[in-house]
Scaffold this active site. Structure first.
Site: not given
Length: 509
Positions: A133, A137-138, A155, A290
């Site tokens: 994924a 940002i990461a 991550k 989120d």
């Protein structure tokens, strides 16, 4: 630096929106007045060649945002969760930004992990996958810890992401200042505060230790919630630019047909998503900010697994009580009480008429209660409520806007799993229980005990504090500060690019 050098970034922003055709779509989506549309066309024709071309295979708006870089992508992600603001079509376009961005090479991620953690990847992990994924940002890799055989999610921040964000955030701040000066009516929306809040959220996401802390706190708060799982943080494999969590195995929440085929109770899942969110917001004051389908999985045993804790919402205890009373008043259709709560909390100026406000609230609530149960939306109710409070002079409250935005997303997730969900029936016991435990006599006794503890702690200092307060009260008030004019406005007047930037920001706000 937030000075006029940001004009070039605004020029490039507006020009990119113009070149990709996104500017016209945004202005249409927000029903911009004809004068603003005409101005945008004129300026666009002049500056469009300066914009970035972007990926022509993408829809215009996502094409423009992805071309402009990570800060704009993150801003677009936030807007994608606000269909009540940007409209269903635009929100659908922006959902592309949630989890379908180009990854960076696995070798770069491995180098980052080795540098940050001071380890050799091949010694610590028996497996380290390609990216599974990628976000603004990461990106995330699946790995297996060699010593234990445990699967984890690693991550890793994108290379040089901090510098890219800082550059664009400075331009956002400058745009907000220009906007407030050119459009005084926009000050009620507090653009500068909105950007400051956005910056605080983003800067927190750029330090994965903070996200890890949020995940850890969220896990502690929710460990007693049946059917809800927050993966454990692996602190020994976590740093500023790397975060390692336990792996959550399950079906992504956006794969509804696969979830149904696995034999899960869809109605129970949909109801549980909403109940959990309300419990976290009201009971704990910490909620997943989120909570879209891409950040939820359904485990084989039916547990809901939460992922990605970069955006978390916080509400202080007093605001939670106010929010609960407002919701409860609407559930009971006691509009007078809802109005009184707004005045008691200071949300609506005291010079307004409480009866007129209650009448306006009735105009908000009654049409919603007249709807079919499957169409009732708490997020829509809050959206209408903010419209009414605007008429009565209430300023925008960032924490409630964040709560309402997330509420819309959570409702969408719940309805995707259980289209027949009745929001009020599901929410009623959660809100009522919070009212009983947090506003009744037991809550009063708890407040008094907390006050006594604070007074006891500050007891030795109270005489000096009172004396200092009395001395300040007896002194003449200081002269009001002289505000220096915004020097950058001179540059704005001679730069058409600032007009493009202002048009862009106006359309998004």
């Amino acid at each position: 630096m937030r000075g006029p050098h940001n004009i070039w970034r605004l020029v490039q922003t507006g020009a990119t929106f113009a070149r990709t055709g996104a500017l016209g779509e945004v202005l249409h989506a927000f029903n911009a007045p004809p004068l603003l549309r005409t101005l945008a066309r004129i300026v666009s024709w002049t500056f469009a060649p300066l914009g970035k071309r972007g990926d022509p295979d993408l829809p215009p708006i996502t094409r423009a945002i992805t071309a402009l870089g990570p800060a704009y992508i993150k801003f677009g992600q936030i807007l994608s969760t606000r269909p009540d603001v940007v409209g269903e079509d635009l929100a659908l376009q922006l959902t592309y930004l949630q989890d379908k961005l180009p990854p960076f090479p696995r070798d770069v991620a491995r180098q980052t992990v080795e540098y940050e953690l001071g380890i050799k990847v091949d010694e610590v992990f028996s497996e380290f996958s390609e990216p599974i994924a990628a976000a603004s940002i990461a990106q995330v890799h699946r790995a297996t810890i060699a010593a234990t055989g445990e699967d984890v999610a690693v991550k890793v921040l994108r290379p040089r992401i901090e510098r890219a964000f800082r550059t664009d955030l400075d331009a956002f701040h400058f745009s907000a200042a220009v906007l407030e000066f050119l459009l005084p009516s926009s000050r009620r929306l507090r653009p500068t505060d909105v950007i400051a809040h956005f910056e605080s959220v983003v800067m927190g996401e750029l330090d994965l230790r903070l996200e890890s802390a949020s995940a850890s706190e969220f896990r502690e708060n929710t460990k007693g919630d049946a059917g809800f799982v927050v993966p454990v943080v692996k602190w020994n494999l976590t740093s500023k630019r790397v975060m390692t969590l336990g792996w959550g195995e399950g079906i992504p929440a956006n794969e509804v047909e696969n979830i149904r085929a696995a034999g899960h109770d869809m109605e129970a899942l949909g109801n549980r998503v909403l109940c959990l969110f309300l419990s976290h917001a009201l009971r704990d004051g910490l909620f997943h900010g989120d909570m879209h389908q891409g950040n939820l999985k359904i485990a084989a045993n039916g547990d809901i697994i939460a992922l990605d804790f970069g955006i978390m919402g916080r509400i202080d205890e007093y605001t939670r009580r106010v929010y609960a009373e407002i919701l409860y008043g609407f559930i009971k259709r006691d509009y007078r009480r809802v109005a009184e709560v707004h005045f008691e909390a200071g949300y609506v100026p005291a010079d307004q008429d409480v009866d007129e406000f209650a009448r306006a609230l009735r105009a908000v609530g009654e049409p919603i209660f007249g709807m079919d149960a499957t169409r009732i939306s708490m997020g829509r109710l809050l959206h209408y409520l903010f419209e009414v409070t605007e008429w009565f002079g209430m300023q925008t409250r960032t924490e409630l806007i964040h709560l309402q935005r997330t509420m819309v997303v959570v409702e969408g997730v719940s309805r995707s799993l259980n289209p027949q969900i009745n929001i009020w029936e599901v929410a009623h016991p959660i809100v009522e229980d919070y009212i009983t435990t947090s506003i009744g006599p037991r809550a009063v006794m708890g407040d008094l005990a907390k006050t006594a503890r604070i007074l006891a702690r500050f007891g030795p200092r109270l005489p000096n504090l009172v004396e200092a307060a009395l001395i300040r009260q007896s002194q003449d008030p200081p002269a009001p500060p002289r505000h220096r004019p915004l020097r950058a406005l001179g540059y704005v007047a001679i730069g058409g690019g600032a007009t493009l930037g202002a048009v862009w920001l106006i359309s998004l706000l």
